[in-house]
Design an enzyme around this catalytic site. Structure first.
Site, PDB file in Angstrom:
ATOM      1  N   ILE A  29      44.313  36.607  43.906  1.00  0.00           N
ATOM      2  CA  ILE A  29      44.231  36.575  45.375  1.00  0.00           C
ATOM      3  C   ILE A  29      44.066  35.141  45.866  1.00  0.00           C
ATOM      4  CG2 ILE A  29      43.352  38.914  45.526  1.00  0.00           C
ATOM      5  CD1 ILE A  29      40.552  37.798  45.934  1.00  0.00           C
ATOM      6  N   SER A  55      37.174  41.239  41.718  1.00  0.00           N
ATOM      7  CA  SER A  55      35.938  41.148  42.490  1.00  0.00           C
ATOM      8  C   SER A  55      34.812  40.831  41.526  1.00  0.00           C
ATOM      9  CB  SER A  55      35.634  42.467  43.215  1.00  0.00           C
ATOM     10  OG  SER A  55      35.071  43.407  42.341  1.00  0.00           O
ATOM     11  N   ALA A  56      33.653  40.521  42.104  1.00  0.00           N
ATOM     12  CA  ALA A  56      32.426  40.340  41.312  1.00  0.00           C
ATOM     13  C   ALA A  56      32.581  39.263  40.240  1.00  0.00           C
ATOM     14  CB  ALA A  56      31.982  41.659  40.694  1.00  0.00           C
ATOM     15  N   SER A  57      33.445  38.315  40.472  1.00  0.00           N
ATOM     16  CA  SER A  57      33.626  37.186  39.545  1.00  0.00           C
ATOM     17  C   SER A  57      33.843  37.666  38.120  1.00  0.00           C
ATOM     18  CB  SER A  57      32.409  36.252  39.605  1.00  0.00           C
ATOM     19  OG  SER A  57      32.312  35.673  40.871  1.00  0.00           O
ATOM     20  N   THR A 111      37.855  36.052  35.171  1.00  0.00           N
ATOM     21  CA  THR A 111      37.832  35.032  34.115  1.00  0.00           C
ATOM     22  C   THR A 111      37.090  35.570  32.906  1.00  0.00           C
ATOM     23  OG1 THR A 111      37.952  33.189  35.660  1.00  0.00           O
ATOM     24  CG2 THR A 111      37.001  32.721  33.501  1.00  0.00           C
ATOM     25  N   ALA A 154      33.410  30.761  28.958  1.00  0.00           N
ATOM     26  CA  ALA A 154      33.550  30.699  30.415  1.00  0.00           C
ATOM     27  C   ALA A 154      32.788  31.809  31.129  1.00  0.00           C
ATOM     28  CB  ALA A 154      35.023  30.764  30.803  1.00  0.00           C
ATOM     29  N   LYS A 155      32.385  31.487  32.364  1.00  0.00           N
ATOM     30  CA  LYS A 155      31.754  32.444  33.275  1.00  0.00           C
ATOM     31  C   LYS A 155      32.560  32.467  34.574  1.00  0.00           C
ATOM     32  CE  LYS A 155      27.313  30.705  31.566  1.00  0.00           C
ATOM     33  NZ  LYS A 155      26.091  29.959  31.921  1.00  0.00           N
ATOM     34  N   GLU A 186      32.314  34.298  43.384  1.00  0.00           N
ATOM     35  CA  GLU A 186      31.222  34.697  44.280  1.00  0.00           C
ATOM     36  C   GLU A 186      30.126  33.641  44.277  1.00  0.00           C
ATOM     37  OE1 GLU A 186      31.596  38.458  45.043  1.00  0.00           O
ATOM     38  OE2 GLU A 186      33.475  38.034  44.039  1.00  0.00           O
TER      39      GLU A 186
END
Ligand code: FES
Ligand code: FES
Length: 934
Positions: free
Chosen positions: A653, A693-695, A698, A881-882, A886
């Site tokens: 997105i 959504s909600a990161s 990744t 990775a994180k 958000e």
């Protein structure tokens, strides 16, 4: 591009002008909008329409070299003129350089504003070859961007001017195989965003599609009865049908969380919020556009609405849903230790109450799409963040199997959570299914704003205590969220906030209780952070109060209490590794100390009404669903030509998952990025990667892509009979395996194909390991947390009440920066949204439902952002990775509000801190004799 259009009637005119260097003619009323002519008659859909009112600038084109809004320019005004659209920029030296500069700077995220930005920038550079940043900000001031925070756009434009005599930027070289992770790779889908060829929801429609228009409630709450709908259709030529609740083939109900699904496609008998649909009129495009909605046969009986939390919770309040006592949708709870006892013993105690309002997502692309029935299947092409969730809900609405629904996501012109919920899709599905004709629907800006979800308004009460040395002892937190008429993501907000309301600090005694409360306002849903930005506003301001009460520096207070790998979170989770909050806070120390000194000096010396202040705030955010499964599955296939098909269903997105996921997969496989063919989103060709959504993309999809890449690598080596340490080379000649001195080229072209049409297919699923929370909210809600801290420097005009943000320094622990440019883009965009939340944005249902009255930050509002990337690797995430999406928005607003207190000693109970509220607080404080310095 058609060059001549014949007039259809005598009253229509044929108007000739030049577009992008070619002479064209367009037919129709000379009063029609140029934007429409460009898009619908000439096929130049690069010119976007975000508002049709001159507010967003997405439709900016050049008219004889000057930038104009094509939506406010009549066809008759361009007679004999030269029009340049984004599609024509590449033929000019400046335009082409700008397009490349936008790519290399990461200045296009979703891309919905990009055409307008590029055109406005071209106009500037044509007149001023080397503009400075302020001149750039002026030039693009009328073009809104909701994603980028503008800084990379400004940099991209200044860069073109600064290097005006040099040869155009070359594309960045592609990284060596196996080294993509960590590189500032240009986004893989970027070219389409800068040349205008990207297809958004409104950009592609079957030529014979009928149009759909929803009939919506003008009241917050009302009963209604239809008149003679058959006569209405009969009396309106071109109208094909009207659909209402009784026409829905399956269940007249949908919702993003199946257990709480409660939203009807069409209200039956009673509308529970203003903007709720009760019918859809379907017909020829001209007939739908000519329709006077006041002619629609419906009789209303307005009922007294419940519009705020107190009224909803009042004894004997009308129940908005009979089965939800006290108008409470759901409660959330996390309790640990003995909060009352600890607060009694605490040496420093502070308490506060804060309120926030609705916030509009204000993405530049309003919702749009089309649907067609193909036999007993339905296909919906529309903008969405959640194709598989859409598929399930549409199947239930039509009463068919999910496999009979195909969702084809278009590019998404910004979502930020709202495009997780259905919008146009149910109307399109019902109409296309029943009429067996293609149908299209494009929301106007007003329709988008009155009917789609918003950020939850909140009322938060909290008390906290610490020792005189500043060690946090307890936090007692209670929050009510106005969740509106339907559930949407209310349960998620109510569940997520209690887990996060401590902030990223060790709080041994803790009680956080939340309620999502129904009212007769439009549904509040997901918006970047799921309620955590609201709770951080309260908690981070309270922690400043505690630090001040203990006489401890506000930054050192946070560092003293920061979580580490060994201290338990408020849910009892011990994170072990990847806890980078202390490093984020320490990274801010130099600027914190310097700003404190500089601003103290400024405030002491100034004779003006200006006061400066500096504030900070910390943040943590769990990636993915809260204690619920949320798997992603990625499939990759080796083709006979040696190329690799990457089927990943994560919808990009604008945040960059198309690029990030490919970088991860490429390194896992040790293949060059350019060997990949990307297939995204379409439920017919990609496995389910969950919602964007909600990161989580990744982390979750990235991890699945890493596993699939590693798996394919092993399969190729096995095929070659080589050891695990052998090297694989992908190039135009195919695939070669080198094992020591042995080199073997795989004869892919002669190999059999599997069920997916590939020589080898690899598929992997990843679901982050979590555990359910017990009755006190204890457990493992997330496998991975992102951490961060922002420092805001502001200047307040105490006479006007205005607040100017001078700079934000943002430190984020991202585990591993897969693509630093894209991460910076998320941070800068998050800062801009946080700034809007702190200082200017509040949506009032029924008022100002447009981008003229609802203000979002423009280029001149957003300060320079210094991003500091901390890499404390997650043991779970791909390459450590994180998520970041958000996380980036959460600390900005509380940092600004803490800076406001630092500057003038006021805390506003209600945000945003608009000039009228700030000025009123200054006057109230002065009346009490406190002046403006606290
Ligand atoms: S569409 Fe023209 S200004 Fe928004
Ligand atoms: S990139 Fe500007 S609106 Fe999305």
């Amino acid at each position: 591009m058609p060059s001549v259009q014949e007039p259809k009637t005598e009253s229509e005119q044929l108007i000739a002008f030049r577009v992008n260097g070619r002479t064209v003619s367009a037919s129709g009323s000379p009063l029609q909008r140029l934007s429409r002519v460009l898009r619908e008659q000439l096929g130049l859909t690069g010119t976007k329409v975000g508002c049709d009112a001159g507010d967003c600038g997405a439709c900016t084109v050049l008219l004889d070299g000057d930038p104009v809004c094509a939506c406010l320019t009549a066809l008759g005004q361009v007679d004999g003129c030269e029009v340049t659209t984004v599609e024509g920029l590449r033929s000019s030296k400046v335009g082409a350089r700008l397009q490349q500069s936008f790519l290399t700077h990461g200045a296009a995220q979703c891309g919905a504003c990009t055409p307008g930005m590029l055109v406005a920038a071209t106009a500037l550079l044509d007149k001023n070859a080397a503009p400075n940043p302020n001149e750039v900000m002026d030039a693009i001031g009328g073009v809104l961007c909701r994603c980028t925070g503008y800084r990379k756009i400004i940099d991209a434009i200044v860069d073109v001017g600064a290097n005006v005599d040099e040869s155009p930027h070359e594309e960045l070289p592609s990284p060596e195989a196996g080294t993509a992770v960590g590189k500032r790779l240009v986004r893989l889908d970027g070219a389409r965003k800068v040349d205008g060829s990207e297809i958004f929801g409104a950009d592609e429609m079957p030529t014979n599609a009928l149009a759909v228009r929803a009939v919506r409630s003008p009241y917050h709450r009302a009963r209604f009865q239809f008149g003679d709908l058959t006569a209405f259709v009969r009396e309106h030529p071109g109208i094909a049908a009207v659909f209402t609740a009784k026409d829905v083939p399956g269940q007249n109900c949908f919702g993003v969380i199946p257990r709480f699904a409660d939203q009807p496609v069409f209200a039956a008998d009673e509308a529970r919020h203003r903007g709720e649909a009760l019918a859809a009129v379907v017909g020829e495009v001209a007939a739908i556009e000519a329709l006077e909605i006041s002619d629609f046969p419906v009789r209303w009986e307005e009922l007294p609405p419940i519009t705020d939390i107190d009224a909803a919770l009042a004894a004997r309040a009308t129940l908005i849903h009979e089965h939800r006592p006290d108008n409470i949708l759901v409660r959330g709870r996390v309790v640990r230790g003995n909060v009352e006892d600890a607060l009694t013993k605490a040496e420093v105690v502070a308490q506060a109450e804060y309120e926030t309002g609705f916030v509009e997502h204000a993405y530049i692309e309003p919702e749009a799409g089309f649907a067609r029935r193909v036999g007993d299947q339905i296909e919906i092409q529309a903008c969405t963040q959640a194709p598989y969730m859409d598929r399930n809900d549409i199947a239930a609405i039509l009463g068919i199997a999910p496999e009979s629904v195909r969702i084809i996501p278009t590019a998404v012109g910004g979502g930020f959570g709202s495009k997780l919920d259905l919008s146009v899709q149910p109307f399109l599905a019902v109409a296309a299914w029943l009429l067996r004709r293609p149908v299209r629907m494009v929301y106007s800006r007003n329709e988008s704003m009155v009917s789609t979800t918003k950020r939850h308004p909140s009322r938060i009460r909290l008390r906290g205590g610490c020792t005189k040395e500043g060690k946090l002892q307890a936090l007692d937190f209670a929050a009510d969220f106005n969740t509106g008429a339907y559930s949407s993501w209310g349960p998620t907000v109510a569940a997520r906030v209690p887990v996060h309301a401590s902030g990223p600090y060790y709080v041994p005694h803790y009680r956080a209780l939340t309620r999502a409360v129904h009212t007769n306002l439009l549904p509040a849903g997901a918006f970047r952070g799921f309620g955590v930005p609201q709770s951080a506003i309260a908690q981070e301001q309270l922690y400043d109060e505690l630090a001040d009460g203990a006489g401890i520096d506000r930054l050192e207070f946070r560092i003293l209490n920061a979580l580490d790998g060994n201290t338990p979170t408020v849910t009892g989770q011990v994170l072990g590794q990847g806890v980078g909050i202390r490093a984020c806070l320490e990274a801010l120390r130099p600027r914190w100390k310097a700003a404190r000194l500089e601003f103290a000096e400024f405030n002491a010396k100034t004779t003006s009404a200006l006061r400066r202040g500096v504030g900070l705030a910390g943040m943590w955010y769990g990636c993915g669903n809260t204690s619920l499964p949320n798997p992603s599955t990625v499939r990759i296939g080796l083709k006979r030509n040696g190329r690799i098909a990457l089927h990943q269903g994560a919808v990009d997105i604008g945040q960059g998952s198309n690029t990030i996921v490919t970088q991860i997969c490429a390194d896992a496989l040790s293949a060059p990025i350019e060997r990949f063919d990307l297939l995204s989103g379409d439920t017919a060709i990609t496995p389910d990667c969950g919602k964007t959504s909600a990161s989580r993309q990744t982390l979750v999809t990235g991890k699945a892509a890493q596993s699939a890449g590693e798996q394919l690598r092993r399969a190729i080596l096995k095929l070659a009979g080589a050891c695990d340490c052998a090297n694989i080379y992908f190039d135009d000649d195919g695939v070669t395996v080198r094992d020591g001195d042995t080199s073997q080229k795989l004869a892919l072209a002669r190999m059999p194909l599997d069920q997916y049409g590939y020589v080898i297919t690899s598929e992997a699923t990843f679901d982050p390991p979590t555990s359910p929370l017990d009755e006190n909210g204890q457990g493992v809600p997330y496998a991975v947390f992102g951490f961060g801290a922002h420092l805001a420097e502001i200047e307040v005009d105490t006479e006007l009440g205005t607040v100017r943000v001078l700079k934000v320094t943002a430190a984020h622990d991202v585990g591993r920066a897969i693509n630093p440019t894209l991460i910076e883009g998320q941070i800068e965009g998050g800062v801009a949204q946080g700034l809007g939340m702190a200082l200017m944005e509040e949506f009032f249902p029924g008022k100002g439902e447009n981008l003229h009255d609802y203000l979002i930050p423009s280029a001149g509002d957003v300060p320079p952002v210094e991003s500091i990337l901390i890499e404390d690797p997650s043991p779970v995430g791909p390459f450590g990775a994180k998520g970041i999406g958000e996380q980036a928005v959460i600390p900005t607003a509380p940092a600004i509000l803490n800076a406001l207190h630092d500057a003038i000693g006021i805390r506003l109970k209600r945000v945003p801190a608009t000039p009228d509220r700030v000025r009123a607080a200054i006057l109230a404080k002065a009346t009490k004799g406190g002046g403006t310095r606290g």
